[in-house]
Design a protein around this motif. Sequence first.
Motif, PDB file in Angstrom:
ATOM      1  N   LEU A 121       7.823  10.547   3.912  1.00 40.37           N
ATOM      2  CA  LEU A 121       6.320  10.968   4.456  1.00 40.37           C
ATOM      3  C   LEU A 121       6.287  12.433   4.659  1.00 40.37           C
ATOM      4  O   LEU A 121       5.160  12.884   4.674  1.00 40.37           O
ATOM      5  CB  LEU A 121       5.940  10.082   5.593  1.00 40.37           C
ATOM      6  N   ASP A 147      -1.024   7.561   3.855  1.00 38.94           N
ATOM      7  CA  ASP A 147      -0.245   6.805   4.211  1.00 38.94           C
ATOM      8  C   ASP A 147      -0.813   5.813   5.227  1.00 38.94           C
ATOM      9  O   ASP A 147      -0.925   4.569   5.372  1.00 38.94           O
ATOM     10  CB  ASP A 147       0.962   7.527   4.800  1.00 38.94           C
ATOM     11  N   LEU A 148      -1.550   6.511   6.372  1.00 38.40           N
ATOM     12  CA  LEU A 148      -2.109   5.851   7.484  1.00 38.40           C
ATOM     13  C   LEU A 148      -3.527   5.480   7.465  1.00 38.40           C
ATOM     14  O   LEU A 148      -3.985   4.692   7.660  1.00 38.40           O
ATOM     15  CB  LEU A 148      -1.465   6.670   8.689  1.00 38.40           C
ATOM     16  N   TRP A 187       6.210  -2.390  17.411  1.00 34.34           N
ATOM     17  CA  TRP A 187       5.678  -2.503  15.976  1.00 34.34           C
ATOM     18  C   TRP A 187       5.299  -3.906  16.022  1.00 34.34           C
ATOM     19  O   TRP A 187       4.613  -4.572  14.714  1.00 34.34           O
ATOM     20  CB  TRP A 187       6.903  -2.259  15.054  1.00 34.34           C
ATOM     21  N   ILE A 215       2.223  -4.756  14.048  1.00 31.29           N
ATOM     22  CA  ILE A 215       2.248  -4.691  12.487  1.00 31.29           C
ATOM     23  C   ILE A 215       3.002  -6.036  11.997  1.00 31.29           C
ATOM     24  O   ILE A 215       2.663  -6.521  11.011  1.00 31.29           O
ATOM     25  CB  ILE A 215       3.024  -3.260  12.277  1.00 31.29           C
ATOM     26  N   GLN A 235      10.837   6.736   8.062  1.00 37.39           N
ATOM     27  CA  GLN A 235      10.101   6.888   6.527  1.00 37.39           C
ATOM     28  C   GLN A 235      10.001   8.520   6.160  1.00 37.39           C
ATOM     29  O   GLN A 235       9.132   8.975   6.179  1.00 37.39           O
ATOM     30  CB  GLN A 235       8.699   6.397   6.411  1.00 37.39           C
ATOM     31  N   VAL A 280       7.206   9.149  12.944  1.00 38.91           N
ATOM     32  CA  VAL A 280       7.077   8.298  12.050  1.00 38.91           C
ATOM     33  C   VAL A 280       8.152   8.592  10.545  1.00 38.91           C
ATOM     34  O   VAL A 280       8.592   7.833   9.992  1.00 38.91           O
ATOM     35  CB  VAL A 280       5.617   8.125  11.362  1.00 38.91           C
ATOM     36  N   TYR A 324      -1.301  12.243  13.665  1.00 44.45           N
ATOM     37  CA  TYR A 324       0.221  12.146  14.280  1.00 44.45           C
ATOM     38  C   TYR A 324       0.799  13.343  15.049  1.00 44.45           C
ATOM     39  O   TYR A 324       1.725  13.804  15.015  1.00 44.45           O
ATOM     40  CB  TYR A 324       1.286  11.809  13.110  1.00 44.45           C
ATOM     41  N   LYS A 344       0.892  -1.039   0.264  1.00 45.66           N
ATOM     42  CA  LYS A 344      -0.053   0.124   0.197  1.00 45.66           C
ATOM     43  C   LYS A 344       0.849   1.399  -0.055  1.00 45.66           C
ATOM     44  O   LYS A 344       1.787   1.101   0.311  1.00 45.66           O
ATOM     45  CB  LYS A 344      -0.917   0.217   1.386  1.00 45.66           C
ATOM     46  N   PHE A 382      -2.892  -3.879   7.901  1.00 48.19           N
ATOM     47  CA  PHE A 382      -3.675  -3.544   9.284  1.00 48.19           C
ATOM     48  C   PHE A 382      -4.956  -4.347   9.744  1.00 48.19           C
ATOM     49  O   PHE A 382      -5.088  -4.698  10.846  1.00 48.19           O
ATOM     50  CB  PHE A 382      -4.006  -1.975   9.270  1.00 48.19           C
ATOM     51  N   HIS A 434      -5.052   2.654   5.821  1.00 44.33           N
ATOM     52  CA  HIS A 434      -5.189   1.274   6.434  1.00 44.33           C
ATOM     53  C   HIS A 434      -6.628   1.443   7.348  1.00 44.33           C
ATOM     54  O   HIS A 434      -7.207   0.516   7.610  1.00 44.33           O
ATOM     55  CB  HIS A 434      -4.154   1.191   7.684  1.00 44.33           C
ATOM     56  N   PHE A 467       1.124   4.366  19.886  1.00 37.89           N
ATOM     57  CA  PHE A 467       1.427   3.905  18.406  1.00 37.89           C
ATOM     58  C   PHE A 467       2.113   2.414  18.622  1.00 37.89           C
ATOM     59  O   PHE A 467       2.622   2.098  19.399  1.00 37.89           O
ATOM     60  CB  PHE A 467       2.861   4.770  18.059  1.00 37.89           C
TER      61      PHE A 467
END
Length: 336
Positions: A164, A174-175, A280, A283, A161, A157, A228, A94, A123, A178, A237
């Motif tokens: 972003l 991006d988020l 994480w 995920i 990345q 984030v 965010y 994605k 997700f 999901h 998170f």
Amino acid sequence: MMKGALIGCGFFAQNQLHAWRNIDGVEIVALCDRDAGRLSDTAAAFGILRTDTDAEAMLAAGGFDFVDIATTVGSHRALVEAAARAGCHVICQKPFAPTLADARAMVAACNAAGKTLMVHENFRWQSPIQAALAAVRAGEIGVPFFGRFSFRSGHDVFAGQPYLAEDKRFIIADLGIHVLDIARAFLGDAERITATTRRINPRIRGEDVATMLLSHAGGATSVVDCSYATRRVPETFPQTLLEIDGTTGTLRLDVGYALHVKGVVRDVSPPVLPWAQVPWHTIHESVAIIQQHFVDCVRAGAEPQTSGRDNLATLALVEAAYLSAAEGRSVALADL
Ligand code: NAD
Ligand code: 89V
């Protein structure tokens, strides 16, 4: 043995490669990245002998059944179409495509080649979300009529990345993508969306707060809220929190993976896989689960739940949300 090639050896691909190592009957036999340094470091870390900096050349040489595309969105259409031409099944990260038109073309290319196309939309595959979905699908709260799907964090984030921070679209693309996909999994497709966006962090180009109101085709309403810019104590998170009201009860997935169904609380914490890192791990586990789902579907000749075709509806929500926020109005999905 099912053989695969992976394109894009960046931040997230490392998780995908760990997960592939633990899926029975699958081997990643070739790696590609146009950055020679990243390519050789990743090949060495995972003991993969065949490498190429040119995806077209790797695909032309063949020798694998599927391609795992782990690059950023701008390259997805060309790579998916090239993989389909090479006669490979495809799993693509994605956001699936930069536009709906690109996404439709990618679905058509894989259909024409008779190959499976799945989006790595992971997700909804997180095990706490799957536990909540199972309860709703089993009818434990009756017929759902309201949902809130919420991801609010102050996590940096951009450290992992950095790209972003540079795009004019950020949190929805991006988020939010999901979380919108999770809303679809629970309440079905949406017919209408109204969205507002804000940019709180002055050091990024896109929006980092989005609040979306969805009208679902089955009559349910949902709120999808993402941020965010939320300085939570403690930080949550990367947990997606949700609550669903149904005709016979309510369900809530709370901080700390506490699943409340009609007053009964169950701990649905995801396991920390041997290669995963907290926080994480939810995920990371979902990566293993979604990749197993892809393999199962290819073997069975079945359409994945998060197929390219399915993802068109999630991408349409992203497009409609940006249109709604830009024009200050509600947008019907049928008008896209
Ligand atoms: P990244 O920039 O760290 O890595 C991408 C890699 O792809 C780079 O090494 C780059 O050199 C390579 N690349 C780009 N185009 C290429 C091409 N045409 N041929 C060969 N190599 C090419 O990016 P990332 O953070 O790993 O993100 C990759 C994708 O994964 C993004 O689409 C992102 O949205 C997604 N992502 C998903 C999740 C998730 O939970 N599903 C989490 C993080 C990132
Ligand atoms: O999905 C993503 O690309 C990531 C994260 C999971 C952190 O949102 O940005």
